[in-house]
Scaffold this motif. Structure first.
Motif, PDB file in Angstrom:
ATOM      1  N   UNK A  84       4.961   9.332  -7.069  1.00 54.82           N
ATOM      2  CA  UNK A  84       6.194  10.103  -7.211  1.00 54.82           C
ATOM      3  C   UNK A  84       6.915   9.724  -8.498  1.00 54.82           C
ATOM      4  N   UNK A  85       7.014   8.426  -8.764  1.00 57.61           N
ATOM      5  CA  UNK A  85       7.757   7.957  -9.929  1.00 57.61           C
ATOM      6  C   UNK A  85       7.089   8.353 -11.232  1.00 57.61           C
ATOM      7  N   UNK A  86       5.770   8.255 -11.286  1.00 56.29           N
ATOM      8  CA  UNK A  86       5.091   8.588 -12.534  1.00 56.29           C
ATOM      9  C   UNK A  86       5.225  10.074 -12.834  1.00 56.29           C
ATOM     10  N   UNK A  87       5.207  10.891 -11.780  1.00 53.37           N
ATOM     11  CA  UNK A  87       5.355  12.334 -11.974  1.00 53.37           C
ATOM     12  C   UNK A  87       6.758  12.684 -12.448  1.00 53.37           C
ATOM     13  N   UNK A  88       7.792  12.109 -11.807  1.00 52.99           N
ATOM     14  CA  UNK A  88       9.164  12.438 -12.182  1.00 52.99           C
ATOM     15  C   UNK A  88       9.531  11.860 -13.542  1.00 52.99           C
TER      16      UNK A  88
ATOM     17  N   UNK B 114       0.829  -1.204   0.000  1.00 54.73           N
ATOM     18  CA  UNK B 114       0.000   0.000   0.000  1.00 54.73           C
ATOM     19  C   UNK B 114       0.865   1.256   0.000  1.00 54.73           C
ATOM     20  N   UNK B 115       1.954   1.234   0.773  1.00 57.11           N
ATOM     21  CA  UNK B 115       2.865   2.371   0.781  1.00 57.11           C
ATOM     22  C   UNK B 115       3.495   2.568  -0.593  1.00 57.11           C
ATOM     23  N   UNK B 116       3.654   1.484  -1.335  1.00 56.64           N
ATOM     24  CA  UNK B 116       4.192   1.593  -2.689  1.00 56.64           C
ATOM     25  C   UNK B 116       3.365   2.487  -3.586  1.00 56.64           C
ATOM     26  N   UNK B 117       2.100   2.696  -3.236  1.00 54.98           N
ATOM     27  CA  UNK B 117       1.245   3.602  -3.998  1.00 54.98           C
ATOM     28  C   UNK B 117       1.837   5.018  -3.985  1.00 54.98           C
ATOM     29  N   UNK B 118       2.400   5.412  -2.832  1.00 51.56           N
ATOM     30  CA  UNK B 118       3.027   6.720  -2.754  1.00 51.56           C
ATOM     31  C   UNK B 118       4.218   6.840  -3.690  1.00 51.56           C
TER      32      UNK B 118
END
Length: 401
Positions: free
Chosen positions: A14-18, A6-10
């Motif tokens: 972040x990754x998709x934005x960067x 679930x924390x991987x959602x965060x």
């Protein structure tokens, strides 16, 4: 492990934005700026914020104590702001507004990157942190794949669509984290702010940490420059379309995703240092080999192998740094990790861009390979004996008051 997924959602958000930022912002800047070195410099804006803000915010989050927990308040503020300003970037009306939206988005993301990363060791036992880092980076890699593959298609439809989609996903991810991760319930080790020893930023720089941070600086020097300038390299050196160049990065991210969880397991089984060393050596040869490639298929094949080696490095490095400190200093050490990686990211794109201006795009991967060689030399200085002495004792589970 359920909480880790679930924390991987965060990390996904972040990754998709960067990934979208690094893939498409250079195309926006190229309309106004002709110097590759200056474009590289503009791509480092986020890292100036990371340099000054993230160590401070990471340390401050160690001392925060609210009804939402230590880290979550920073996510609640930063993620919505980043979503808004990220969506506005493609709607710039000139260089000034483009830079303004870039600065505001980067400032917003600096508010929550360190606290998001620090949540993982907060809710994960030390013995499982490398595996957990593999899981959350797996999620982050999925975000990068979606960004590079889906983003390339959306960008060709309209330049605003990738950024709008990323902003919507960021808000959805925040809602998921808010309703599923309860810090006061899920923390493995927690010392309330009023009961916590003061964490000295200077005291965190023990000998093994310094050598490891030197290695981190140089492998990020190589990686960040390639990531920031690869789409321009593909377009101007290999004569790829903008969509083909950005989509090619999806192969690197796909391999990273596939290698993330196995890299964590290997790090736990054989030791983080050994697995990192294999990854660094592998990327030395992969980056050197890409310099000789001028066809799309072999390029993507090499990127796949390179993504696996990068997973071996990246998955094990953050747990390595955290393991050298105390539980009370997780946020501080997270900030230090971002401080060093941000220094590398600030230095690399303009430096590589300047060399490209002087010698042409072919120099990009030679430079990246050389940076990995220096990283390997620093890694050799991280002695196992020093690590053993530096490792903290395991704390016992406690709960919030």
């Amino acid at each position: 492990m359920k909480k880790t997924w679930l924390l991987g959602v965060g990390f996904f958000s972040i990754s998709i934005t960067w990934a979208l930022y690094n893939a498409f912002i250079p195309f926006f800047l190229e309309k106004f700026i002709t110097s590759t070195a200056l474009i590289g410099f503009m791509m480092t804006i986020d890292n100036y914020f990371a340099l000054f803000l993230q160590p401070w915010i990471g340390s401050r989050s160690d001392r925060t104590n609210t009804r939402f927990g230590r880290r979550m308040p920073y996510l609640l503020i930063g993620m919505p702001l980043a979503a808004v300003f990220g969506a506005l970037i493609p709607w710039h009306t000139g260089l000034l507004t483009l830079i303004l939206f870039m600065v505001l988005m980067n400032l917003s993301m600096s508010l929550y990157r360190s606290p998001t990363v620090a949540l993982m060791p907060d809710i994960t036992q030390d013995s499982k942190r490398t595996q957990a880092n593999g899981i959350i980076n797996f999620m982050g890699g999925v975000g990068s794949i979606i960004a590079f593959a889906g983003g390339a298609y959306l960008y060709e439809q309209h330049s605003s669509l990738p950024f709008l989609s990323a902003s919507i996903l960021t808000l959805i991810c925040l809602a998921i984290l808010l309703f599923t991760i309860k810090e006061k319930r899920d923390a493995i080790v927690y010392v309330p702010a009023e009961q916590k020893e003061s964490v000295s930023f200077k005291a965190e720089w023990n000998r093994p940490t310094v050598f490891l941070l030197g290695a981190i600086f140089f492998w990020f020097l190589s990686y960040q420059g390639v990531e920031a300038l690869f789409t321009l390299y593909g377009k101007n050196h290999l004569q790829l379309t903008e969509g083909e160049a950005s989509f090619s990065l999806a192969f690197f991210s796909l391999a990273f995703v596939l290698g993330a969880i196995p890299s964590g397991l290997l790090g736990k089984r054989f030791g983080k240092k050994l697995i990192i060393a294999i990854g660094v050596i592998g990327l030395i040869f992969i980056f050197a080999a890409i310099s000789f490639v001028d066809q799309l298929l072999p390029l993507r094949m090499l990127l796949i192998v390179g993504g696996i080696f990068w997973a071996m490095i990246n998955i094990n490095s953050y747990p390595f740094i955290v393991a050298l400190g105390k539980e009370q200093s997780i946020g501080t050490r997270t900030g230090i990790y971002y401080l060093i990686s941000s220094l590398a990211a600030i230095t690399s794109p303009p430096l590589m861009g300047g060399m490209i201006d002087l010698f042409g795009y072919s120099v990009l991967f030679y430079f990246a390979s050389g940076g990995m060689v220096i990283a390997f030399l620093f890694l050799l200085g991280v002695k196992d004996k020093g690590l053993t002495k530096a490792l903290p004792k395991q704390g016992t589970s406690t709960t919030y008051n």
